[in-house]
Enzyme design. Sequence first.
Site, PDB file in Angstrom:
ATOM      1  N   MET A  11     -64.497 -49.846  29.271  1.00 50.15           N
ATOM      2  CA  MET A  11     -65.298 -49.206  30.304  1.00 50.15           C
ATOM      3  C   MET A  11     -66.741 -49.094  29.803  1.00 50.15           C
ATOM      4  O   MET A  11     -66.969 -48.888  28.614  1.00 50.15           O
ATOM      5  CB  MET A  11     -64.822 -47.771  30.582  1.00 50.15           C
ATOM      6  CG  MET A  11     -63.350 -47.602  30.846  1.00 50.15           C
ATOM      7  SD  MET A  11     -62.823 -48.236  32.407  1.00 50.15           S
ATOM      8  CE  MET A  11     -63.755 -47.224  33.550  1.00 50.15           C
ATOM      9  N   GLU A  86     -64.105 -57.697  37.682  1.00 50.94           N
ATOM     10  CA  GLU A  86     -62.817 -56.988  37.748  1.00 50.94           C
ATOM     11  C   GLU A  86     -61.623 -57.941  37.700  1.00 50.94           C
ATOM     12  O   GLU A  86     -60.636 -57.775  38.424  1.00 50.94           O
ATOM     13  CB  GLU A  86     -62.740 -56.117  39.014  1.00 50.94           C
ATOM     14  CG  GLU A  86     -63.928 -55.196  39.238  1.00 50.94           C
ATOM     15  CD  GLU A  86     -63.992 -54.016  38.271  1.00 50.94           C
ATOM     16  OE1 GLU A  86     -63.091 -53.887  37.421  1.00 50.94           O
ATOM     17  OE2 GLU A  86     -64.945 -53.237  38.362  1.00 50.94           O
ATOM     18  N   GLN A  88     -59.334 -58.146  35.679  1.00 46.68           N
ATOM     19  CA  GLN A  88     -58.076 -57.535  35.232  1.00 46.68           C
ATOM     20  C   GLN A  88     -57.114 -57.266  36.382  1.00 46.68           C
ATOM     21  O   GLN A  88     -55.913 -57.233  36.199  1.00 46.68           O
ATOM     22  CB  GLN A  88     -58.352 -56.240  34.449  1.00 46.68           C
ATOM     23  CG  GLN A  88     -58.794 -55.041  35.265  1.00 46.68           C
ATOM     24  CD  GLN A  88     -60.302 -54.964  35.455  1.00 46.68           C
ATOM     25  OE1 GLN A  88     -61.007 -55.928  35.174  1.00 46.68           O
ATOM     26  NE2 GLN A  88     -60.801 -53.828  35.923  1.00 46.68           N
ATOM     27  N   CYS A 143     -67.893 -46.130  20.937  1.00 46.76           N
ATOM     28  CA  CYS A 143     -66.937 -45.091  21.307  1.00 46.76           C
ATOM     29  C   CYS A 143     -67.668 -43.869  21.858  1.00 46.76           C
ATOM     30  O   CYS A 143     -68.728 -43.488  21.368  1.00 46.76           O
ATOM     31  CB  CYS A 143     -66.118 -44.700  20.066  1.00 46.76           C
ATOM     32  SG  CYS A 143     -65.014 -43.293  20.329  1.00 46.76           S
ATOM     33  N   ILE A 170     -56.961 -45.886  41.337  1.00 48.53           N
ATOM     34  CA  ILE A 170     -58.393 -45.780  41.585  1.00 48.53           C
ATOM     35  C   ILE A 170     -58.647 -44.663  42.585  1.00 48.53           C
ATOM     36  O   ILE A 170     -57.917 -44.502  43.553  1.00 48.53           O
ATOM     37  CB  ILE A 170     -58.958 -47.131  42.074  1.00 48.53           C
ATOM     38  CG1 ILE A 170     -58.942 -48.129  40.908  1.00 48.53           C
ATOM     39  CG2 ILE A 170     -60.371 -46.987  42.602  1.00 48.53           C
ATOM     40  CD1 ILE A 170     -59.210 -49.539  41.303  1.00 48.53           C
TER      41      ILE A 170
HETATM   42 ZN   LIG Z   1     -64.096 -42.987  18.212  1.00 45.00          ZN
END
Ligand SMILES: [Zn+2]
Length: 192
Positions: A11, A86, A88, A143, A170
Amino acid sequence: MAQLFFKYGSMNSGKSIEILKVAHNYEEQNKPVLLFTSAIDDRDAIGYVSSRIGLRREAIPIFEDTDIYSIVKNHEPKPYCVLVDECQFLSKGSILQLVKIVDELNVPVMGFGLKNDFRNELFEGSRWMLIYADKIEEMKTICWFCERKATMNLRVIDGKPVYTGEQILIGGNDTYFPVCRKCHANPPLPQP
Ligand SMILES: [Zn+2]
């Protein structure tokens, strides 16, 4: 020879902004492109590539029965490139149509998407892109909680991490964060 590209990332790794940038670069040189996106993603409306920084443009939505190959084949003028957001969420059948576009129409296809879901299982569309793509590239981001590279997506509902449930949900009250493996297993979420 045209090639099938798969650019995956977690993401917020800038996939949609990259698609819009690639489209812009082609069009600046008067080279038409065709934009597609999964019809499943209805974050704001079906048939748009939207980036978090506010840019968005229309794209052809791919439903289960969309004949992507014929749309590209019959498009005038012939596109220089096909861009798919998208990936996926696409079925194996849709991915095989992308393969056919590359191999039979000699049009390069660049697909973008998430690789693994919040449970750390491969998305169906990504599984077939990983198998069929000529070139695979990781789009990197950091992260949410630490300095490591984000390789996973953490689903959070009401402040708590969630590791089971439907793969695609979603429009729920859940939030997703790009996270590293360590923070996925043990996210430092604030205590409620
Ligand atoms: Zn992390």
